[in-house]
Write a protein that holds these residues in place. Structure first.
Motif, PDB file in Angstrom:
ATOM      1  N   ALA A 157       0.831  -1.208   0.000  1.00 49.38           N
ATOM      2  CA  ALA A 157       0.000   0.000   0.000  1.00 49.38           C
ATOM      3  C   ALA A 157       0.864   1.256   0.000  1.00 49.38           C
ATOM      4  O   ALA A 157       0.473   2.284  -0.568  1.00 49.38           O
ATOM      5  N   ILE A 161       0.166   4.422  -2.389  1.00 52.63           N
ATOM      6  CA  ILE A 161      -0.115   5.721  -1.777  1.00 52.63           C
ATOM      7  C   ILE A 161       0.901   6.765  -2.233  1.00 52.63           C
ATOM      8  O   ILE A 161       0.549   7.926  -2.507  1.00 52.63           O
ATOM      9  N   LYS A 165      -0.231  10.224  -3.968  1.00 54.73           N
ATOM     10  CA  LYS A 165       0.070  11.518  -3.356  1.00 54.73           C
ATOM     11  C   LYS A 165       0.988  12.368  -4.226  1.00 54.73           C
ATOM     12  O   LYS A 165       1.037  13.599  -4.079  1.00 54.73           O
ATOM     13  N   VAL A 175      -8.017   7.473   1.263  1.00 61.23           N
ATOM     14  CA  VAL A 175      -7.647   6.057   1.140  1.00 61.23           C
ATOM     15  C   VAL A 175      -7.933   5.336   2.445  1.00 61.23           C
ATOM     16  O   VAL A 175      -7.568   5.810   3.523  1.00 61.23           O
ATOM     17  N   ILE A 176      -8.598   4.190   2.335  1.00 60.44           N
ATOM     18  CA  ILE A 176      -8.836   3.310   3.474  1.00 60.44           C
ATOM     19  C   ILE A 176      -8.082   2.013   3.220  1.00 60.44           C
ATOM     20  O   ILE A 176      -8.295   1.352   2.190  1.00 60.44           O
ATOM     21  N   VAL A 177      -7.186   1.654   4.095  1.00 58.97           N
ATOM     22  CA  VAL A 177      -6.415   0.416   3.952  1.00 58.97           C
ATOM     23  C   VAL A 177      -7.197  -0.736   4.572  1.00 58.97           C
ATOM     24  O   VAL A 177      -7.661  -0.638   5.712  1.00 58.97           O
ATOM     25  N   LEU A 191       1.090   4.600   7.955  1.00 58.89           N
ATOM     26  CA  LEU A 191      -0.157   4.570   7.191  1.00 58.89           C
ATOM     27  C   LEU A 191      -1.171   5.560   7.749  1.00 58.89           C
ATOM     28  O   LEU A 191      -1.890   6.213   6.995  1.00 58.89           O
ATOM     29  N   SER A 194      -1.296   9.049   6.319  1.00 67.40           N
ATOM     30  CA  SER A 194      -1.678   9.313   4.931  1.00 67.40           C
ATOM     31  C   SER A 194      -2.971   8.633   4.505  1.00 67.40           C
ATOM     32  O   SER A 194      -3.331   8.655   3.330  1.00 67.40           O
ATOM     33  N   THR A 195      -3.695   8.033   5.462  1.00 69.44           N
ATOM     34  CA  THR A 195      -4.942   7.348   5.128  1.00 69.44           C
ATOM     35  C   THR A 195      -6.045   7.756   6.104  1.00 69.44           C
ATOM     36  O   THR A 195      -5.777   8.354   7.147  1.00 69.44           O
ATOM     37  N   GLU A 196      -7.266   7.417   5.732  1.00 71.37           N
ATOM     38  CA  GLU A 196      -8.414   7.733   6.582  1.00 71.37           C
ATOM     39  C   GLU A 196      -8.638   6.693   7.669  1.00 71.37           C
ATOM     40  O   GLU A 196      -9.101   7.008   8.759  1.00 71.37           O
TER      41      GLU A 196
END
Length: 234
Positions: A157, A161, A165, A175-177, A191, A194-196
């Motif tokens: 991921a 990402i 970006k 982004v949802i991992v 993570l 940089s992710t939700e």
């Protein structure tokens, strides 16, 4: 304005810059901007496959409705516009919009599960079986949110990402991992920056997936029809 995030643009050049970074739910356009060829801007928006489905509401002081409609305007109003009327129109556009959800996962079973979770929602599902395809789809389709597996063939991921970006077209996409991988604390913290959200496949449910998608859309300033209502349900 009534819960909507407003992104002002004083010129068509400013508006084009915004469209390269953010996909708005609608565009409110005055075609009588000083020293601006807004007719070309309207035509370009409606010609471009990446923006032609964004509703454009033309609002101006001169009755040029025929030209506006011919160039693709979805609505035409003469100024001054009643605020309640404008808000009702924007709400109707937002409520009818199904957000695009891109699922990037190399496991067909995992993609199928997400598809089953979302089949009775207004979300539009896009699928990618590898990271590179996912990045290409993100650039061309501009999804509203991405569900990304952590371990993909030949990449993680983090690699996906980083590419998202680095591109202003995809940088704002939440982004949802979603992973079955036990993440060390260092990777989880990286993570999280940089992710939700980070979701475990083992404990993933329909309710959890939808709630996290809704949270991501809300944080991105996107209003959408509540997805919990089933077709034909109360």
């Amino acid at each position: 304005m009534a819960g909507f995030q407003v992104l002002p643009a004083r010129t068509t050049e400013d508006a084009r810059k915004v469209l390269k970074q953010i996909r708005p739910s609608a565009i409110l356009l005055d075609v009588m901007l000083e020293r601006e060829d807004t007719w070309n801007f309207l035509a370009d928006v409606k010609r471009d496959p990446q923006t032609n489905d964004i509703p454009v509401l033309v609002c101006t002081v001169m009755n040029r409705e025929s030209r506006a409609r011919a160039l693709g305007a979805d609505e035409f109003w003469l100024k001054p516009v009643d605020e309640d009327k404008l808000i009702r129109k924007l709400q109707s556009l937002a409520s009818g919009r199904g957000a695009k959800v891109l699922v990037v996962d190399d496991e067909p079973a995992a993609r199928y599960l997400i598809k089953k979770f979302l089949e009775t929602t207004p979300y539009q599902l896009l699928e990618a079986a590898d990271g590179n395809t996912g990045v290409r789809l993100a650039r061309s389709e501009r999804p509203d949110v991405i569900l990304l597996d952590f371990l993909l063939e030949n990449m993680t991921a983090f690699d996906v990402i980083d590419q998202l970006k680095a591109d202003p077209r995809t940088r704002p996409i939440p982004v949802i991992v979603v992973t079955s991988h036990a993440l060390p604390m260092e990777e989880r913290q990286r993570l999280a920056a940089s992710t939700e959200a980070i979701l475990s496949k083992e404990h993933l449910s329909r309710e959890l997936a939808i709630n996290r998608i809704r949270d991501a859309l809300r944080h991105a300033g996107i209003r959408e029809r509540p997805p919990g209502s089933e077709r034909g349900g109360a």
